[in-house]
Design a protein around this motif. Structure first.
Motif, PDB file in Angstrom:
ATOM      1  N   LEU A 147      11.410   5.338 -21.466  1.00  0.00           N
ATOM      2  CA  LEU A 147      11.166   4.878 -19.904  1.00  0.00           C
ATOM      3  C   LEU A 147      10.533   5.673 -19.288  1.00  0.00           C
ATOM      4  O   LEU A 147      10.559   7.047 -19.283  1.00  0.00           O
ATOM      5  N   VAL A 148       9.192   5.221 -18.826  1.00  0.00           N
ATOM      6  CA  VAL A 148       8.259   6.245 -18.370  1.00  0.00           C
ATOM      7  C   VAL A 148       7.523   5.667 -16.571  1.00  0.00           C
ATOM      8  O   VAL A 148       7.803   4.711 -17.023  1.00  0.00           O
ATOM      9  N   ALA A 149       8.033   6.177 -16.176  1.00  0.00           N
ATOM     10  CA  ALA A 149       8.235   5.822 -14.630  1.00  0.00           C
ATOM     11  C   ALA A 149       6.862   7.029 -14.046  1.00  0.00           C
ATOM     12  O   ALA A 149       6.349   7.742 -14.477  1.00  0.00           O
ATOM     13  N   VAL A 150       5.986   6.358 -13.458  1.00  0.00           N
ATOM     14  CA  VAL A 150       4.616   6.288 -12.557  1.00  0.00           C
ATOM     15  C   VAL A 150       4.608   5.941 -11.469  1.00  0.00           C
ATOM     16  O   VAL A 150       5.148   5.628 -11.373  1.00  0.00           O
ATOM     17  N   GLU A 177       1.060  -1.051   0.021  1.00  0.00           N
ATOM     18  CA  GLU A 177      -0.169  -0.111   0.260  1.00  0.00           C
ATOM     19  C   GLU A 177       0.729   1.216  -0.049  1.00  0.00           C
ATOM     20  O   GLU A 177       0.331   2.237   0.021  1.00  0.00           O
ATOM     21  N   VAL A 178       1.945   1.505   0.266  1.00  0.00           N
ATOM     22  CA  VAL A 178       3.014   2.852   0.408  1.00  0.00           C
ATOM     23  C   VAL A 178       3.654   2.328  -1.193  1.00  0.00           C
ATOM     24  O   VAL A 178       3.853   1.838  -1.899  1.00  0.00           O
ATOM     25  N   PRO A 179       3.327   3.851  -1.978  1.00  0.00           N
ATOM     26  CA  PRO A 179       3.824   3.951  -3.108  1.00  0.00           C
ATOM     27  C   PRO A 179       4.527   3.713  -3.455  1.00  0.00           C
ATOM     28  O   PRO A 179       5.845   4.096  -2.748  1.00  0.00           O
ATOM     29  N   SER A 180       5.721   3.809  -4.398  1.00  0.00           N
ATOM     30  CA  SER A 180       6.944   3.755  -5.438  1.00  0.00           C
ATOM     31  C   SER A 180       6.719   4.366  -6.749  1.00  0.00           C
ATOM     32  O   SER A 180       5.877   4.059  -7.347  1.00  0.00           O
ATOM     33  N   MET A 181       7.780   4.674  -6.935  1.00  0.00           N
ATOM     34  CA  MET A 181       7.834   5.117  -8.963  1.00  0.00           C
ATOM     35  C   MET A 181       8.620   3.940  -9.825  1.00  0.00           C
ATOM     36  O   MET A 181       9.653   3.554  -8.814  1.00  0.00           O
ATOM     37  N   ALA A 182       7.844   3.757 -10.348  1.00  0.00           N
ATOM     38  CA  ALA A 182       8.649   2.392 -10.918  1.00  0.00           C
ATOM     39  C   ALA A 182       8.431   2.893 -12.566  1.00  0.00           C
ATOM     40  O   ALA A 182       7.764   3.648 -13.145  1.00  0.00           O
ATOM     41  N   ALA A 242       4.038  -6.606  -7.729  1.00  0.00           N
ATOM     42  CA  ALA A 242       5.357  -5.899  -7.557  1.00  0.00           C
ATOM     43  C   ALA A 242       6.366  -4.543  -7.473  1.00  0.00           C
ATOM     44  O   ALA A 242       7.149  -4.868  -6.548  1.00  0.00           O
ATOM     45  N   LYS A 243       6.722  -4.749  -8.452  1.00  0.00           N
ATOM     46  CA  LYS A 243       8.093  -3.474  -9.176  1.00  0.00           C
ATOM     47  C   LYS A 243       7.609  -1.971  -8.476  1.00  0.00           C
ATOM     48  O   LYS A 243       8.547  -1.318  -8.391  1.00  0.00           O
ATOM     49  N   PRO A 261       8.462   9.029  -3.694  1.00  0.00           N
ATOM     50  CA  PRO A 261       7.297   9.086  -3.939  1.00  0.00           C
ATOM     51  C   PRO A 261       5.788  10.724  -3.971  1.00  0.00           C
ATOM     52  O   PRO A 261       4.943  11.120  -4.370  1.00  0.00           O
ATOM     53  N   ARG A 262       6.626  10.859  -3.225  1.00  0.00           N
ATOM     54  CA  ARG A 262       5.303  12.015  -1.862  1.00  0.00           C
ATOM     55  C   ARG A 262       5.744  13.093  -2.721  1.00  0.00           C
ATOM     56  O   ARG A 262       4.678  14.166  -2.604  1.00  0.00           O
ATOM     57  N   LEU A 263       6.576  13.583  -3.580  1.00  0.00           N
ATOM     58  CA  LEU A 263       6.616  14.753  -4.525  1.00  0.00           C
ATOM     59  C   LEU A 263       6.061  14.055  -6.239  1.00  0.00           C
ATOM     60  O   LEU A 263       5.574  15.300  -6.394  1.00  0.00           O
ATOM     61  N   PHE A 264       5.213  13.280  -6.071  1.00  0.00           N
ATOM     62  CA  PHE A 264       4.556  13.154  -7.431  1.00  0.00           C
ATOM     63  C   PHE A 264       2.835  12.898  -6.764  1.00  0.00           C
ATOM     64  O   PHE A 264       2.620  12.507  -6.155  1.00  0.00           O
ATOM     65  N   GLU A 265       2.133  12.570  -7.766  1.00  0.00           N
ATOM     66  CA  GLU A 265       0.648  12.554  -7.637  1.00  0.00           C
ATOM     67  C   GLU A 265       0.468  11.238  -9.129  1.00  0.00           C
ATOM     68  O   GLU A 265       1.029  11.231  -9.495  1.00  0.00           O
TER      69      GLU A 265
END
Length: 332
Positions: free
Chosen positions: A203-206, A74-79, A214-215, A110-114
């Motif tokens: 490459l596009v990361a969101v 549940e904790v987000p990250s960028m991938a 899992a990534k 990830p806290r700096l992105f929507e």
């Protein structure tokens, strides 16, 4: 033995696991916030940029497991979500290459992105990161005559994550430092190539969560175990002490100057119960685990500090509780 019964414990016997007498399980206990606030503690044992070990003391298993699951899913990250392939003449198929790139952990808070809106085809500087990977393998013109090593014969024969370059969108270059955006590790092997092979990718990361893939999970692993306790019921010395020491993980049982065994640090006991294999010493110990003392191990992928990951998991649980209470209030 009175001290032994103060905490809720699970006792490990030779062929079974049992609760302490008059202990019917923490699930049957009535929730008391004042009691919880008085007994609950968090103790950080060790911590660095990638790993953290800490203790949650005085908490029920449901909460401990909730934090573990939240950190995983549940904790987000960028991938990397999408890979636009202009040219790929390497031996790796397009879909396999895209999958390998998606699993490379990215250094981006990830806290700096929507979150990117569902169905959106184009990203913005607020929800997307773009990278470029453009590498071509060729013969090394200055190669040694008597060398057959690929490092000497070819240029760019190995493609590493360090060759992934950030391409700022909009005003990103003034908001984020280049050192704060990119792959966490520079030595991740992406592909092997030979002269004539070429990669030209965008490459596009969101932002995403591990529940979707899992990534996006910010942790390589997050686990917990109950605090072990080893209690000696009688004096053990000589050859029996050495045998007792060999039954436990290194550092659990120590020997003093007189050859007597003592419990040095039960924290590192694996609860293997090897001691019950020997009739001469199996009556000398009581093995147990404290049921409300959880040893957490959190290993970050590098996108966020492990302490930040745990705090974010607490925030996610708080928001879920608020949403649940809001739904209940609608029926009042």
């Amino acid at each position: 033995m009175a001290l032994l019964n103060e905490k809720p414990r699970v006792f490990l016997e030779e062929f079974r696991v049992k609760n302490a007498p008059n202990d019917y399980g923490m699930a049957d206990e009535k929730w008391n916030f004042k009691k919880f606030a008085k007994n609950f503690r968090i103790v950080i044992v060790r911590m660095d940029n990638f790993e953290m070990e800490f203790d949650l003391i005085g908490i029920q298993p449901a909460f401990a497991n909730a934090f573990r699951r939240l950190m995983l899913s549940e904790v987000p990250s960028m991938a990397i979500e999408k890979v636009m392939i202009r040219n790929n003449t390497s031996i790796i198929q397009d879909e396999v290459l895209a999958h390998r790139l998606g699993l490379i952990p990215l250094r981006a808070d990830p806290r700096l992105f929507e979150y990117r809106p569902e169905g959106a085809t184009d990203g913005t500087e607020f929800n997307t990161l773009e990278f470029a990977l453009k590498v071509k393998c060729s013969m090394n013109k200055s190669q040694p005559k008597d060398s057959f090593r690929a490092e000497d014969l070819y240029e760019n024969h190995s493609v590493y994550s360090s060759q992934i370059k950030w391409q700022p969108i909009g005003n990103q270059a003034s908001v984020h430092k280049e050192a704060d955006i990119g792959p966490v590790h520079a030595d991740i092997l992406v592909s092997k190539m030979r002269p004539g092979h070429e990669l030209d990718l965008t490459l596009v990361a969101v932002k995403g969560i591990g529940r979707d893939h899992a990534k996006f999970s910010p942790v390589a692993t997050a686990s917990y175990r109950l605090l072990p306790e080893v209690t000696l019921t009688r004096e053990v010395r000589g050859s029996e002490a050495s045998l007792l020491q060999s039954c436990f993980a290194p550092g659990v049982i120590g020997l003093d100057s007189e050859g007597r065994a003592y419990v040095r640090d039960a924290r590192y006991d694996t609860c293997s119960r090897n001691v019950f294999r020997y009739d001469e010493i199996k009556d000398a110990v009581i093995l147990s685990r404290v049921r409300d003392h959880f040893i957490f191990s959190v290993e970050s992928t590098g996108a966020m500090h492990p302490s930040v990951i745990f705090v974010e998991a607490v925030k996610v649980l708080r928001d879920k509780c608020k949403s649940f209470l809001d739904e209940l209030n609608k029926f009042n």
